[in-house]
Structures are given as C-alpha cells and as structure tokens.
Design an enzyme around this catalytic site. Structure first.
Site, PDB file in Angstrom:
ATOM      1  N   GLN A 214     171.719  40.856  75.768  1.00  0.00           N
ATOM      2  CA  GLN A 214     172.148  40.865  77.166  1.00  0.00           C
ATOM      3  C   GLN A 214     172.557  42.277  77.580  1.00  0.00           C
ATOM      4  O   GLN A 214     173.199  42.986  76.806  1.00  0.00           O
ATOM      5  CB  GLN A 214     173.333  39.917  77.345  1.00  0.00           C
ATOM      6  CG  GLN A 214     173.009  38.463  77.026  1.00  0.00           C
ATOM      7  CD  GLN A 214     172.271  37.749  78.144  1.00  0.00           C
ATOM      8  OE1 GLN A 214     171.950  38.336  79.166  1.00  0.00           O
ATOM      9  NE2 GLN A 214     171.979  36.484  77.955  1.00  0.00           N
ATOM     10  N   TYR A 243     166.151  28.461  72.889  1.00  0.00           N
ATOM     11  CA  TYR A 243     165.903  29.785  73.479  1.00  0.00           C
ATOM     12  C   TYR A 243     167.001  30.726  72.984  1.00  0.00           C
ATOM     13  O   TYR A 243     167.722  31.350  73.749  1.00  0.00           O
ATOM     14  CB  TYR A 243     165.893  29.723  75.017  1.00  0.00           C
ATOM     15  CG  TYR A 243     164.990  28.663  75.586  1.00  0.00           C
ATOM     16  CD1 TYR A 243     163.650  28.937  75.850  1.00  0.00           C
ATOM     17  CD2 TYR A 243     165.465  27.374  75.865  1.00  0.00           C
ATOM     18  CE1 TYR A 243     162.811  27.963  76.378  1.00  0.00           C
ATOM     19  CE2 TYR A 243     164.634  26.393  76.382  1.00  0.00           C
ATOM     20  CZ  TYR A 243     163.317  26.689  76.638  1.00  0.00           C
ATOM     21  OH  TYR A 243     162.483  25.727  77.165  1.00  0.00           O
ATOM     22  N   GLU A 264     163.678  29.531  68.684  1.00  0.00           N
ATOM     23  CA  GLU A 264     163.312  30.708  69.478  1.00  0.00           C
ATOM     24  C   GLU A 264     161.850  31.025  69.192  1.00  0.00           C
ATOM     25  O   GLU A 264     161.387  30.922  68.065  1.00  0.00           O
ATOM     26  CB  GLU A 264     164.242  31.867  69.079  1.00  0.00           C
ATOM     27  CG  GLU A 264     163.756  33.269  69.357  1.00  0.00           C
ATOM     28  CD  GLU A 264     163.634  33.584  70.841  1.00  0.00           C
ATOM     29  OE1 GLU A 264     164.547  33.241  71.632  1.00  0.00           O
ATOM     30  OE2 GLU A 264     162.598  34.188  71.217  1.00  0.00           O
ATOM     31  N   ASP A 312     169.154  28.177  77.061  1.00  0.00           N
ATOM     32  CA  ASP A 312     169.267  29.451  77.772  1.00  0.00           C
ATOM     33  C   ASP A 312     167.873  30.031  77.964  1.00  0.00           C
ATOM     34  O   ASP A 312     167.513  31.065  77.385  1.00  0.00           O
ATOM     35  CB  ASP A 312     170.153  30.399  76.926  1.00  0.00           C
ATOM     36  CG  ASP A 312     170.429  31.719  77.620  1.00  0.00           C
ATOM     37  OD1 ASP A 312     170.108  31.855  78.812  1.00  0.00           O
ATOM     38  OD2 ASP A 312     170.974  32.627  76.963  1.00  0.00           O
ATOM     39  N   CYS A 339     169.373  32.201  84.212  1.00  0.00           N
ATOM     40  CA  CYS A 339     169.343  33.434  85.009  1.00  0.00           C
ATOM     41  C   CYS A 339     168.371  33.271  86.171  1.00  0.00           C
ATOM     42  O   CYS A 339     168.070  34.222  86.873  1.00  0.00           O
ATOM     43  CB  CYS A 339     168.957  34.628  84.137  1.00  0.00           C
ATOM     44  SG  CYS A 339     167.356  34.434  83.366  1.00  0.00           S
TER      45      CYS A 339
HETATM   46  N1  SAH Z   1     170.312  32.905  74.211  1.00  0.00           N
HETATM   47  C1  SAH Z   1     169.901  34.272  73.962  1.00  0.00           C
HETATM   48  C2  SAH Z   1     168.543  34.617  74.546  1.00  0.00           C
HETATM   49  C3  SAH Z   1     168.282  34.221  75.948  1.00  0.00           C
HETATM   50  S1  SAH Z   1     166.863  34.991  76.676  1.00  0.00           S
HETATM   51  C4  SAH Z   1     170.935  35.237  74.458  1.00  0.00           C
HETATM   52  O1  SAH Z   1     171.802  34.904  75.242  1.00  0.00           O
HETATM   53  O2  SAH Z   1     170.884  36.399  74.041  1.00  0.00           O
HETATM   54  C5  SAH Z   1     165.646  33.770  76.551  1.00  0.00           C
HETATM   55  C6  SAH Z   1     165.018  33.698  75.184  1.00  0.00           C
HETATM   56  O3  SAH Z   1     164.049  32.668  75.230  1.00  0.00           O
HETATM   57  C7  SAH Z   1     164.274  34.962  74.739  1.00  0.00           C
HETATM   58  O4  SAH Z   1     164.753  35.346  73.480  1.00  0.00           O
HETATM   59  C8  SAH Z   1     162.806  34.513  74.643  1.00  0.00           C
HETATM   60  O5  SAH Z   1     162.099  35.138  73.600  1.00  0.00           O
HETATM   61  C9  SAH Z   1     162.961  33.039  74.397  1.00  0.00           C
HETATM   62  N2  SAH Z   1     161.819  32.188  74.777  1.00  0.00           N
HETATM   63  C10 SAH Z   1     160.974  32.351  75.810  1.00  0.00           C
HETATM   64  N3  SAH Z   1     160.127  31.324  75.868  1.00  0.00           N
HETATM   65  C11 SAH Z   1     160.425  30.479  74.852  1.00  0.00           C
HETATM   66  C12 SAH Z   1     159.892  29.237  74.401  1.00  0.00           C
HETATM   67  N4  SAH Z   1     158.868  28.659  75.019  1.00  0.00           N
HETATM   68  N5  SAH Z   1     160.464  28.660  73.334  1.00  0.00           N
HETATM   69  C13 SAH Z   1     161.505  29.235  72.688  1.00  0.00           C
HETATM   70  N6  SAH Z   1     162.042  30.409  73.075  1.00  0.00           N
HETATM   71  C14 SAH Z   1     161.522  31.032  74.140  1.00  0.00           C
END
Ligand code: SAH
Length: 474
Positions: A214, A243, A264, A312, A339
């Site tokens: 972030q 995610y 992820e 997320d 977001c």
């Molecule tokens: N929760 C974490 C990341 C959030 S960002 C934090 O707060 O730091 C969203 C994340 O979703 C990213 O790391 C991206 O790589 C992942 N992502 C995107 N599409 C996805 C999918 N279809 N399945 C799993 N993860 C995914």
C-alpha cells in the site's frame, strides 16, 4: 507555507491530483458523499477518516527518464499521452524520494549516462523508482536500465550514496522490453540487501521493488486495524484472506485467529508473503497461489467452511464465481476492503441478495488529493429464514477466469491483422482492466490508479475491445 495554497506546476498535465485546489475537509466530504450515494441501497456509511497532513504521503515514487523534443528529460507521463513532463517535485510523494531522483539526474552528465530514447532505443536509464519504509526509515532506489551493461555502476552508487546516506539499498532492474511496464523480472543488487522492510500494525514486511505494498502506510495501519476489528476474531476462527498480496491482512489477523488461509494470484507476492509469515514467526497461516474465484469454487465444492472472509480485490472488484462460492460457504462475517466504490456497490448487491446484511461501512482516505478512496465494509450472514434463498449450481460456474481465454500475443496478432497497427501488452492490460478482467502483469503497479503509466490511445482501445469481443472475453 499554507499547504492549502500549495500549487503544482504539472497539476493539469499529470491529472493525478484532482482535488489539489479544494480544501481537504471539502475533499473528504466529496469522497464520503460519493461512496454514501453508491452504497445507500445496502447500508449507511458511518464516515471517513482523513489524514492530519494530506501531503507527501506516497512511499513509492517513479520517474521516467527519456527524450522529449530531442532533449533529455525526467518526470512523469502526461495524462493520456506518452509525452514526458519535467517533474522535480510532487506534492503527494515522499520528499526524500524526490530529492534522490533529482540527484540521480544531476549525476548523469558526469557519469556519461544517457537516458533511454524510446524511438531509437539508444541510451541506458529508463526509470528511477524510490521506495521508503516509514517506520524503518529504509530507502531503496531502483535504477531501471535498458541494458545490463551499466558502466561505472559502483562509482555511480557511491556518488549517490554520498549525496544521500539515507539510501539503504540500490537495485538495477534490466528492462529491455518495448512496452511501457516499468519493471522487468531481471534484477541485480548493486548495493545493500536488495529490498527494504517496513512495519505495519506491529508486524514486519519485506518489500522488494516489484512487491505490491500500500502506498500510504499511515492510512494503511488505520484501514487494517478497522478491518481486523470488524472481523470480531476470538482466536477460534478459520479465516480466509482473499486477494492477499504479500500477506499483510492475514498476517496481522493471525494472532487473533485459529487458522488463516490466504489466496493470491501473483506468484512473487505469494513468495514474499511466505517469507513475511516466517519472519514474523507465524505458524497458523498458509498461502495459495491461485485465482481467488477458482480457489473459492474448489473450496465450496469440497464442502469446506470458513468463519470469516477478508476480501481485498483490485479496483475491478471481485468476480461472480468468487461471490457465488462465498454464498455457498456462508462464512459468518465478510470484511470487504475496497478501493473501487462502484464495484463495491455492484458486489454488495449480490452479497445482500444472497443473504448477507451490511453491519457497518466506513471510508479511509488512502489517496488524499486524488479522486480515489478506500472503503471497508462488514457483512454478516443472516439466519437462513431471514433471507431470500438463491439457487446456485457450482457446476455452472466458469471459474477458469476470462483472462486465460486469449493470450496477449493472440490479441496483438488479431489487432495487427485486422487494424494494421501494433498494440503493446500495456495497452491490452489497460483495456482488459477497464472491463474488469484481472491482470497478473499489472502487479507491479500500485493498487491506486497509476497516473504515471501512459494511457492507451482511444483508437487502440476500440481495436482491443473488438478483439476481446472476438475472443468472447467481454
Ligand atoms: N490485501 C493486500 C493486497 C490487495 S491488492 C494488501 O492490502 O496489501 C489486490 C491484490 O489482488 C493484488 O495483490 C493482486 O495481485 C491480487 N489479485 C488480482 N486478481 C486476483 C485474482 N483473480 N485472484 C487472486 N488475487 C488477485
């Protein structure tokens, strides 16, 4: 100086700070009203948490180095174009990073380092990225070069270190690609350990140049604390962190849960997450590299249960298969961190018609001065007779993920053949993203809209959309 009156010389050209000229309290009100209107059918929004000082918060700063009208320049890409606009200072980015980047520029001439010219493909330096750890004070400089050959690199690093003793590591990223992605997979550590660390909510995280992290650490702590608080953990729960990026939310929640399962899509992030868990001596967490939707469908098919789900997703929101599987698994609570307010509203519609009730919702301003805002929502499962049952047949869910349907190469060839021009991987990624197709390649972009990436020209957008339709991806 009154920060309210701070001006930015590239404001119009950059387009990132839409709220620069508005009083911060007005900005917060605008954001809050916007989200409130969108989620009104499902719940009340209890408020927004802003920053005490809404400037200079970004811990990741990227500048492009290149040629503009025959002259070397460094700065940002002008909005919706590929022109580089000279930028020495940004009002929302860490000031230490700006100073380092300005020094890199000032050293180029004496080291005879040429900036990269996209047209002739001559020159070395393409981008400089600086990441900072707020609590550790660590600073990483990534020099993105077009070729691995970097004459006098050690002396260059020495000179830069002399000007900025705060730098703890310097990395060379070799990117000879012709598209506009900033980082490639090839990296050489020139100085220090090759990554930085930072702390969030008492846990330590490793951040390499490509990791998603972030961009506003002060607000991230507030957001994560709220999310974990919403989850109402007692130590007995089986928790899913979907995610999960580098594992942040799951790792922070792990002390209060019996078990955490994280999923992820990005393999590099999963590797970092495993390192982070062991560095924090956490044993009750496991990580899976998979599409979150597919993973959930598999879990639901196996009859697995979880008590609490954190989700997320990126701005395009969650997928229908993820939500359908969630409605079958029926966790007691869902904490949705979003977001993208529009996609949040879309997903809340599905979740509330599937038997969940929104208990609380609030915003955290993670991106002051820009139009973006983060929302955290708590949903709880209603008693079965309180809600309308919806029929879900797991076998009907196509959990292969649309992004697997046609490769980038296929799309490029199709466009070249039909329209006679070339589209880059970044062009395709941007159009896919517009249509909510999840992107692996965009992992090294921040979660917020990256105003420093050149936008895809409209003519190319149309051609790529045509291709996506042809391949039945939209
Ligand atoms: N929760 C974490 C990341 C959030 S960002 C934090 O707060 O730091 C969203 C994340 O979703 C990213 O790391 C991206 O790589 C992942 N992502 C995107 N599409 C996805 C999918 N279809 N399945 C799993 N993860 C995914």
């Amino acid at each position: 100086m009154d920060k309210k009156k701070m001006t930015c010389p590239v404001e119009k050209k950059c387009g990132g700070c839409r709220y620069l000229n508005l009083d911060y309290s007005e900005e917060l009100k605008n954001k809050e009203d916007y989200v409130r209107r969108l989620i009104k059918p499902y719940c009340r929004l209890s408020g927004i948490t802003g920053m005490e000082d809404p400037f200079f918060y970004r811990n990741k700063v990227t500048r492009v180095f290149g040629m503009e009208k025959g002259k070397p320049v460094y700065g940002i890409f002008e909005e919706k174009s590929h022109r580089i606009v000279k930028t020495e200072k940004c009002l929302i980015e860490d000031e230490r990073a700006d100073a380092i980047i300005n020094s890199v520029w000032s050293l180029l001439r004496s080291f005879k380092i040429r900036v990269y010219d996209e047209d002739t493909r001559v020159g070395l330096l393409r981008y400089v990225m600086v990441r900072t750890g707020r609590l550790t004070g660590e600073v990483m400089v990534t020099l993105v070069t077009a070729s691995p050959v970097f004459p006098s690199k050690q002396n260059f690093c020495k000179a830069l270190k002399k000007l900025h003793p705060e730098i703890t590591t310097i990395v060379q990223n070799v990117n000879s690609r012709t598209d506009s992605l900033v980082l490639s997979d090839k990296e050489n550590v020139l100085y220090g350990k090759g990554f930085i660390e930072d702390e969030l909510c008492g846990k330590r995280f490793k951040i390499s140049s490509k990791s998603f992290y972030q961009v506003n650490p002060i607000q991230t702590e507030i957001l994560y604390r709220k999310a974990v608080d919403y989850a109402g953990l007692t130590g007995k729960e089986r928790v899913l962190d979907a995610y999960s990026g580098i594992g942040t939310i799951g790792i922070i929640a792990s002390d209060k849960a019996k078990e955490v399962i994280s999923v992820e899509l990005n393999g590099d992030a999963v590797k970092d997450a495993k390192i982070n868990a062991s560095a924090n001596k956490i044993k009750n967490i496991s990580f899976y590299k998979n599409d979150a939707g597919k993973f959930m469908v598999d879990m639901a098919k196996k009859g697995e249960k979880v008590d609490v789900v954190f989700m997320d997703p990126p701005r395009q929101g969650s997928s229908e298969d993820f939500i359908k599987a969630l409605l079958i698994m029926k966790p007691k609570r869902i904490v949705y961190v979003s977001c993208g307010p529009e996609t949040l509203a879309r997903d809340l519609k599905l979740l509330t018609s599937g038997g969940y009730k929104v208990e609380s919702a609030e915003c955290v301003d993670m991106f002051p001065k820009t139009e973006h805002v983060e929302t955290v929502v708590l949903l709880s499962q209603q008693k079965p007779d309180d809600h309308i049952e919806i029929e879900i047949n797991l076998d009907e869910i196509d959990a292969t993920g649309a992004e697997t349907k046609a490769t980038y190469k296929k799309i490029q060839n199709w466009v070249q053949e039909k329209y006679g021009f070339h589209v880059t991987n970044l062009n395709i990624a941007q159009v896919k993203q517009r249509h909510g197709i999840i992107e692996r390649e965009n992992y090294n972009k921040p979660k917020s809209e990256d105003s420093r990436q050149p936008r895809c020209p409209e003519e190319k957008v149309k051609a790529i959309e045509d291709a996506l339709r042809h391949f039945q991806m939209i």
